[in-house]
Design a protein around this motif. Structure first.
Motif, mmCIF file in Angstrom:
data_model
loop_
_atom_site.group_PDB
_atom_site.id
_atom_site.type_symbol
_atom_site.label_atom_id
_atom_site.label_comp_id
_atom_site.label_asym_id
_atom_site.label_seq_id
_atom_site.Cartn_x
_atom_site.Cartn_y
_atom_site.Cartn_z
ATOM 1 N N HIS A 84 0.829 -1.205 0.000
ATOM 2 C CA HIS A 84 0.000 0.000 0.000
ATOM 3 C C HIS A 84 0.869 1.264 0.000
ATOM 4 O O HIS A 84 0.678 2.172 0.804
ATOM 5 N N SER A 85 1.830 1.312 -0.920
ATOM 6 C CA SER A 85 2.634 2.517 -1.118
ATOM 7 C C SER A 85 2.223 3.175 -2.428
ATOM 8 O O SER A 85 1.462 2.613 -3.222
ATOM 9 N N VAL A 86 2.735 4.379 -2.681
ATOM 10 C CA VAL A 86 2.442 5.067 -3.932
ATOM 11 C C VAL A 86 2.911 4.238 -5.120
ATOM 12 O O VAL A 86 2.233 4.160 -6.160
ATOM 13 N N ALA A 87 4.076 3.592 -4.983
ATOM 14 C CA ALA A 87 4.593 2.762 -6.076
ATOM 15 C C ALA A 87 3.625 1.639 -6.414
ATOM 16 O O ALA A 87 3.414 1.315 -7.591
ATOM 17 N N ASP A 88 3.023 1.036 -5.390
ATOM 18 C CA ASP A 88 2.048 -0.028 -5.638
ATOM 19 C C ASP A 88 0.797 0.512 -6.316
ATOM 20 O O ASP A 88 0.209 -0.149 -7.178
ATOM 21 N N ALA A 89 0.376 1.723 -5.937
ATOM 22 C CA ALA A 89 -0.842 2.304 -6.497
ATOM 23 C C ALA A 89 -0.697 2.618 -7.983
ATOM 24 O O ALA A 89 -1.648 2.432 -8.759
ATOM 25 N N VAL A 90 0.473 3.102 -8.398
ATOM 26 C CA VAL A 90 0.649 3.491 -9.799
ATOM 27 C C VAL A 90 1.205 2.368 -10.666
ATOM 28 O O VAL A 90 1.260 2.510 -11.891
ATOM 29 N N ARG A 91 1.587 1.256 -10.058
ATOM 30 C CA ARG A 91 2.190 0.168 -10.835
ATOM 31 C C ARG A 91 1.316 -0.305 -11.998
ATOM 32 O O ARG A 91 1.846 -0.533 -13.109
ATOM 33 N N PRO A 92 -0.007 -0.499 -11.838
ATOM 34 C CA PRO A 92 -0.816 -0.944 -12.989
ATOM 35 C C PRO A 92 -0.709 -0.006 -14.185
ATOM 36 O O PRO A 92 -0.658 -0.463 -15.332
ATOM 37 N N VAL A 93 -0.682 1.301 -13.936
ATOM 38 C CA VAL A 93 -0.581 2.264 -15.031
ATOM 39 C C VAL A 93 0.796 2.191 -15.671
ATOM 40 O O VAL A 93 0.939 2.116 -16.901
ATOM 41 N N LEU A 94 1.819 2.198 -14.861
ATOM 42 C CA LEU A 94 3.178 2.270 -15.385
ATOM 43 C C LEU A 94 3.640 0.963 -16.006
ATOM 44 O O LEU A 94 4.613 0.940 -16.759
ATOM 45 N N LEU A 136 2.823 14.274 -24.754
ATOM 46 C CA LEU A 136 2.762 15.587 -25.401
ATOM 47 C C LEU A 136 2.258 15.478 -26.836
ATOM 48 O O LEU A 136 1.758 16.459 -27.401
ATOM 49 N N ALA A 137 2.382 14.257 -27.400
ATOM 50 C CA ALA A 137 1.894 14.027 -28.758
ATOM 51 C C ALA A 137 0.460 13.519 -28.784
ATOM 52 O O ALA A 137 -0.093 13.281 -29.851
ATOM 53 N N GLY A 138 -0.136 13.335 -27.604
ATOM 54 C CA GLY A 138 -1.534 12.967 -27.537
ATOM 55 C C GLY A 138 -1.829 11.504 -27.307
ATOM 56 O O GLY A 138 -2.998 11.097 -27.383
ATOM 57 N N ASP A 139 -0.830 10.690 -27.002
ATOM 58 C CA ASP A 139 -1.066 9.267 -26.732
ATOM 59 C C ASP A 139 -1.810 9.117 -25.407
ATOM 60 O O ASP A 139 -1.312 9.524 -24.354
ATOM 61 N N ALA A 140 -3.029 8.520 -25.461
ATOM 62 C CA ALA A 140 -3.878 8.444 -24.267
ATOM 63 C C ALA A 140 -3.244 7.625 -23.153
ATOM 64 O O ALA A 140 -3.315 7.991 -21.975
ATOM 65 N N ALA A 141 -2.615 6.500 -23.498
ATOM 66 C CA ALA A 141 -1.980 5.656 -22.478
ATOM 67 C C ALA A 141 -0.807 6.390 -21.830
ATOM 68 O O ALA A 141 -0.590 6.290 -20.616
ATOM 69 N N ALA A 142 -0.058 7.134 -22.634
ATOM 70 C CA ALA A 142 1.077 7.891 -22.104
ATOM 71 C C ALA A 142 0.604 9.012 -21.188
ATOM 72 O O ALA A 142 1.258 9.321 -20.181
ATOM 73 N N ILE A 143 -0.527 9.624 -21.528
ATOM 74 C CA ILE A 143 -1.076 10.675 -20.667
ATOM 75 C C ILE A 143 -1.449 10.099 -19.303
ATOM 76 O O ILE A 143 -1.211 10.726 -18.268
ATOM 77 N N ARG A 144 -2.015 8.892 -19.290
ATOM 78 C CA ARG A 144 -2.332 8.246 -18.008
ATOM 79 C C ARG A 144 -1.067 8.010 -17.196
ATOM 80 O O ARG A 144 -1.067 8.156 -15.975
ATOM 81 N N THR A 145 0.014 7.646 -17.887
ATOM 82 C CA THR A 145 1.288 7.443 -17.184
ATOM 83 C C THR A 145 1.784 8.749 -16.581
ATOM 84 O O THR A 145 2.145 8.815 -15.400
ATOM 85 N N THR A 146 1.816 9.803 -17.382
ATOM 86 C CA THR A 146 2.341 11.096 -16.950
ATOM 87 C C THR A 146 1.552 11.668 -15.775
ATOM 88 O O THR A 146 2.119 12.330 -14.896
ATOM 89 N N THR A 147 0.252 11.413 -15.742
ATOM 90 C CA THR A 147 -0.605 12.000 -14.701
ATOM 91 C C THR A 147 -0.939 11.019 -13.578
ATOM 92 O O THR A 147 -1.771 11.330 -12.727
ATOM 93 N N ALA A 148 -0.289 9.847 -13.558
ATOM 94 C CA ALA A 148 -0.641 8.813 -12.572
ATOM 95 C C ALA A 148 -0.451 9.291 -11.140
ATOM 96 O O ALA A 148 -1.325 9.102 -10.283
#
Length: 342
Positions: A84-94, A136-148
């Protein structure tokens, strides 16, 4: 809610200690506070939690936990749970496996919570770096990564109704820290009055402005309709000088000569607005309370909360009261500055 990232790409300036004490002071002043550890070194988490809790959170020596080496309160029944750390929370996205998981903050005391960090955050450096340009080029999956990070922090803050979010960021200009800083509305720079801090501003300032401008001019417009579109302003709040020594309540002579230069360098490098050295962006100068640090660490409390029972005896107790006053003034000044830049 306001979010403040404390950041300097130069290490050793006391950023984590400043976050820890500011969080406690703001809580003492009646604000609900969420402290977020987005430093891959997880120093704030180590400062806030006991060793058995860290072992549980990070799954360190699970066999020792099973043998009752840790109290029951730390074995999944207390403030923390494994994974239950931040790394665990964002792992599915990253890792491209789904959306970020909700993360329940750890309650440190009434009105004060922690989003625990992990050394595993450093493993996401390559993914965050590659997806920045795709976002920055509009890739939806990449945007989720950047804003995770932003999404995890926002949901946690809303869950505990936090007034103030303080984000501890590691000392480097890498992709992990870029994503961490994009999770904040404002940025406060702690530094020491010396040549190295003066020099670090020349790289910190332009990089922050480049990240902010790139997201707001390119990335923000690429967010799909109906999707979350955080502005990620990273507005500069100012800087806090932490003095290595104080004499007669004034900076030591060896460091005083850097103060005027730092104010001009901050205006030029961070704000992009060359101006005379008028000190208007220096929020405070804090003395170094190094003699209180060992007592505070042993007592597991802020330096300004030390009592005689903690070893703060005689003149040391006066020093504790001075510490309290300086951090109270700092907290109030920061909140005033936030109101000015919003």
């Amino acid at each position: 809610m306001i979010s403040i990232a404390l950041f300097n790409n130069r290490g050793g300036v006391g950023t984590t200690t400043l976050v820890y004490h500011l969080a406690h002071m703001l809580s003492r002043l009646g604000h609900s506070v969420l402290a977020v550890d987005l430093d891959p070194q997880a120093s704030l988490t180590s400062l806030c939690l006991d060793e058995p809790e860290l072992k549980e959170l990070w799954n360190v020596c699970p066999e020792a936990v099973a043998r009752d080496a840790a109290p029951a309160s730390a074995r999944g029944f207390g403030r923390v749970r494994e994974g239950h750390s931040v790394a665990d929370a964002v792992r599915p996205v990253l890792e491209g496996a789904g959306d970020a998981s909700p993360l329940q903050p750890v309650s440190l005391k009434a009105g004060l919570w922690l989003l625990p960090g992990s050394l595993d955050l450093g493993r996401f450096e390559d993914k965050l770096s590659a997806d920045w340009f795709r976002s920055l080029a509009g890739d939806a999956a990449a945007i989720r990564t950047t804003t995770a990070f932003r999404h995890v922090v926002q949901r946690a803050a809303e869950g505990v109704d936090a007034d103030v979010v303080l984000v501890d960021v590691g000392p480097s200009l890498d992709a992990v820290n870029r994503a961490a800083l994009l999770a904040a509305e404002t940025v406060l720079v702690p530094l020491i009055a010396d040549f190295v801090s003066l020099k670090s501003l020349s790289s910190l300032g332009p990089t922050l402005r480049e990240w902010r401008d790139s997201w707001q001019t390119l990335g923000l417009s690429q967010v799909p309709a109906g999707g979350p579109a955080p502005a990620m302003t990273m507005a500069p709040l100012g800087y806090v000088v932490i003095q290595p020594e104080m004499r007669l309540d004034r900076p030591a002579v060896a460091h005083a000569r850097w103060l005027d230069q730092i104010s001009a360098a901050y205006s030029s490098a961070v704000l992009g607005q060359p101006s005379p050295a008028d000190d208007s962006h220096r929020i405070a100068t804090l003395r170094n309370y190094r003699s209180l640090a060992p007592l505070a660490h042993a007592a597991r409390k802020p330096m300004f909360d030390l009592k005689a029972a903690d070893g703060a005896l005689g003149s040391t107790q006066t020093y504790v009261q001075t510490c309290y006053g300086e951090f109270r003034d700092l907290a109030e000044n920061i909140l005033r500055r936030v109101d000015e830049v919003r």
